[in-house]
Design an enzyme around this catalytic site. Structure first.
Site, short mmCIF file in Angstrom:
data_model
loop_
_atom_site.label_atom_id
_atom_site.label_comp_id
_atom_site.label_asym_id
_atom_site.label_seq_id
_atom_site.Cartn_x
_atom_site.Cartn_y
_atom_site.Cartn_z
N SER A 16 0.84 -1.21 0.00
CA SER A 16 0.00 0.00 0.00
C SER A 16 0.87 1.25 0.00
CB SER A 16 -0.94 0.01 1.22
OG SER A 16 -0.28 0.47 2.37
N ILE A 18 3.12 4.42 -0.33
CA ILE A 18 4.32 4.77 -1.09
C ILE A 18 4.92 3.54 -1.76
CG2 ILE A 18 6.70 5.63 -0.87
CD1 ILE A 18 5.64 7.48 1.42
N ASP A 63 7.82 -10.26 7.24
CA ASP A 63 7.82 -9.30 8.34
C ASP A 63 9.26 -8.78 8.42
OD1 ASP A 63 7.96 -7.94 10.76
OD2 ASP A 63 6.62 -9.35 11.80
N VAL A 64 9.48 -7.49 8.14
CA VAL A 64 10.85 -6.97 8.09
C VAL A 64 11.55 -6.99 9.45
CG1 VAL A 64 10.47 -5.54 6.03
CG2 VAL A 64 10.16 -4.54 8.32
N ASN A 90 11.34 0.14 2.49
CA ASN A 90 10.28 1.14 2.64
C ASN A 90 9.26 0.83 3.73
OD1 ASN A 90 8.31 3.27 1.44
ND2 ASN A 90 7.16 1.35 1.35
N TYR A 157 9.25 7.02 16.47
CA TYR A 157 9.29 7.24 15.02
C TYR A 157 10.49 8.11 14.64
CZ TYR A 157 7.32 8.00 10.32
OH TYR A 157 7.12 8.03 8.96
N VAL A 192 2.16 12.31 3.34
CA VAL A 192 1.74 11.70 2.08
C VAL A 192 0.43 10.95 2.37
CG1 VAL A 192 2.45 10.17 0.19
CG2 VAL A 192 4.20 11.32 1.57
N THR A 194 -1.50 8.19 2.61
CA THR A 194 -1.34 6.73 2.59
C THR A 194 -2.06 6.14 3.81
OG1 THR A 194 0.60 6.69 4.02
CG2 THR A 194 1.00 7.03 1.66
N1 LIG Z 1 2.63 8.74 4.69
C1 LIG Z 1 3.44 9.67 5.21
O1 LIG Z 1 2.99 10.80 5.53
C2 LIG Z 1 4.91 9.36 5.38
C3 LIG Z 1 5.78 10.43 5.61
C4 LIG Z 1 7.14 10.15 5.77
C5 LIG Z 1 7.59 8.85 5.70
N2 LIG Z 1 6.72 7.82 5.48
C6 LIG Z 1 7.24 6.46 5.42
O2 LIG Z 1 6.86 5.84 4.22
C7 LIG Z 1 6.93 4.42 4.37
C8 LIG Z 1 5.72 3.79 3.76
O3 LIG Z 1 4.57 4.12 4.54
P1 LIG Z 1 3.21 4.63 3.89
O4 LIG Z 1 3.05 6.05 4.26
O5 LIG Z 1 3.12 4.23 2.47
O6 LIG Z 1 2.15 3.82 4.80
P2 LIG Z 1 1.25 2.56 4.47
O7 LIG Z 1 0.70 2.09 5.77
O8 LIG Z 1 0.29 2.87 3.37
O9 LIG Z 1 2.30 1.49 3.91
C9 LIG Z 1 3.22 0.84 4.76
C10 LIG Z 1 3.33 -0.61 4.32
O10 LIG Z 1 4.29 -1.27 5.16
C11 LIG Z 1 3.75 -2.54 5.52
N3 LIG Z 1 4.33 -3.04 6.76
C12 LIG Z 1 4.08 -2.62 8.03
N4 LIG Z 1 4.77 -3.35 8.92
C13 LIG Z 1 5.49 -4.26 8.20
C14 LIG Z 1 6.41 -5.28 8.55
N5 LIG Z 1 6.68 -5.54 9.83
N6 LIG Z 1 6.97 -6.01 7.56
C15 LIG Z 1 6.66 -5.78 6.26
N7 LIG Z 1 5.78 -4.82 5.86
C16 LIG Z 1 5.21 -4.06 6.82
C17 LIG Z 1 2.24 -2.29 5.64
O11 LIG Z 1 1.48 -3.48 5.56
C18 LIG Z 1 1.99 -1.35 4.46
O12 LIG Z 1 1.67 -2.03 3.26
C19 LIG Z 1 7.10 4.18 5.88
O13 LIG Z 1 8.46 3.85 6.15
C20 LIG Z 1 6.72 5.52 6.48
O14 LIG Z 1 7.35 5.71 7.74
C21 LIG Z 1 5.39 8.05 5.32
#
Ligand SMILES: NC(=O)c1ccc[n+]([C@@H]2O[C@H](COP(=O)([O-])OP(=O)(O)OC[C@H]3O[C@@H](n4cnc5c(N)ncnc54)[C@H](O)[C@@H]3O)[C@@H](O)[C@H]2O)c1
Length: 283
Positions: A16, A18, A63-64, A90, A157, A192, A194
């Site tokens: 999902s 990004i 699971d990372v 990511n 975080y 973003v 998401t």
């Molecule tokens: N959305 C924002 O505003 C934002 C801003 C800065 C950074 N980020 C970073 O972007 C990255 C992606 O997040 P996103 O915003 O797309 O959120 P999101 O929740 O849409 O996507 C995150 C994905 O990571 C997966 N995930 C969670 N735990 C996991 C694990 N233990 N092992 C494998 N997969 C796992 C989830 O199932 C999900 O598909 C993250 O690292 C987040 O910290 C997001």
């Protein structure tokens, strides 16, 4: 790295947000795409959507937090497509709560295990073969503006994302020292749109059981986060920025111009010995 077509990209957290957008970009560029994610139903639907779009894709439930899962992902990628050329570490979650709350320790550990250890494991597992095969390749580590400035209530975080920035800066210098063909970028978005504000959907029950509702809800942080994320930029813009950074070998990927003054203000505070004060935004 100039040539993407026919090369192989691995993306964690690809089901999902990004990660899914990155996978879509790589597929559209003619790459083989390997998706890794912990959320099975979302992973299945991401895989079938990308396949329906005509992209070459496989998916592994991982699971990372588990280095063996990343080893399994690497093996699956290599057995199906051969050498890996792009790795996006990511996967991430937003959780934690205040520093002074002694009851949210397991949520802190969960957050740091995924956001920081997951990226460390990804680098340790994939890098040796990427260096060894010698073709141009690239690692993109997802940090955040929270890796460049420390907003309150986001301690776990912030720590995890500062760690990802430090790891990435160290890695890019080491890759230069070793004269490898591995480029490195660190992705630092602000908000973003998401699923990040509902990260709790993937929190194991034993961790959730230790997290007092009051820790987050009483501060109103959850609803503030939901609204900031919902009003964030389209993940497609982040995908575009990442592709551009890979093609042009750019380390820093800052997707929000409005967050740059905060980085400068923090640097000014540090060199001028000014104490951190409350202000809007990440820094
Ligand atoms: N959305 C924002 O505003 C934002 C801003 C800065 C950074 N980020 C970073 O972007 C990255 C992606 O997040 P996103 O915003 O797309 O959120 P999101 O929740 O849409 O996507 C995150 C994905 O990571 C997966 N995930 C969670 N735990 C996991 C694990 N233990 N092992 C494998 N997969 C796992 C989830 O199932 C999900 O598909 C993250 O690292 C987040 O910290 C997001």
């Amino acid at each position: 790295m100039q040539e993407l077509e026919g090369r192989t990209a691995v993306v964690t957290g690809a089901a999902s947000g990004i990660g899914l957008e990155l996978a879509r970009r790589f597929g559209a560029a003619g790459m083989n795409v390997v998706l890794g994610d912990v959320e099975r139903p979302a992973l299945d639907s991401a895989e079938s959507n990308l396949r329906d779009a005509g992209y070459e894709v496989i998916a592994e439930e991982i699971d990372v937090r588990e280095i063996d899962d990343l080893r399994r992902l690497e093996t699956a990628a290599r057995e199906r497509y051969g050498d890996v050329h792009v790795l996006c570490n990511n996967a991430g979650v937003g959780a934690g709560g205040p520093v002074a709350d002694p009851d949210n320790l397991e949520a802190w550990r969960w957050t740091i295990d995924i956001n920081l250890w997951g990226v460390i494991y990804g680098c340790k597992v994939f890098l040796p073969a990427m260096i060894e095969h010698g073709e141009p390749c690239h690692i993109v580590n997802t940090a955040s503006m929270a890796g460049l400035g420390s907003a309150p209530m986001m301690g776990a975080y912030n720590i995890s994302k500062y760690g990802v920035v430090a790891l990435s800066e160290t890695l890019t210098r080491e890759m230069q020292m070793m004269q490898t063909a591995v480029g490195v970028s660190v992705l630092c978005p602000a908000f973003v749109a998401t699923g990040i504000a509902s990260s709790g959907r993937n929190m194991p029950a034993d961790v959730a059981a230790t997290l007092p509702e009051r820790a987050v809800e009483a501060t109103g942080l959850q609803s503030v986060m939901e609204s900031l994320v919902a009003n964030g930029i389209d993940p497609a813009l982040v995908g575009e920025a990442v592709l551009d950074a890979i093609l042009n070998d750019r380390f820093w990927i800052l997707t929000h111009d409005e967050s740059k003054p905060g980085v400068l203000a923090r640097a000014e505070e540090i060199v001028n010995g000014i104490n951190p004060a409350l202000r809007n935004g990440f820094a």
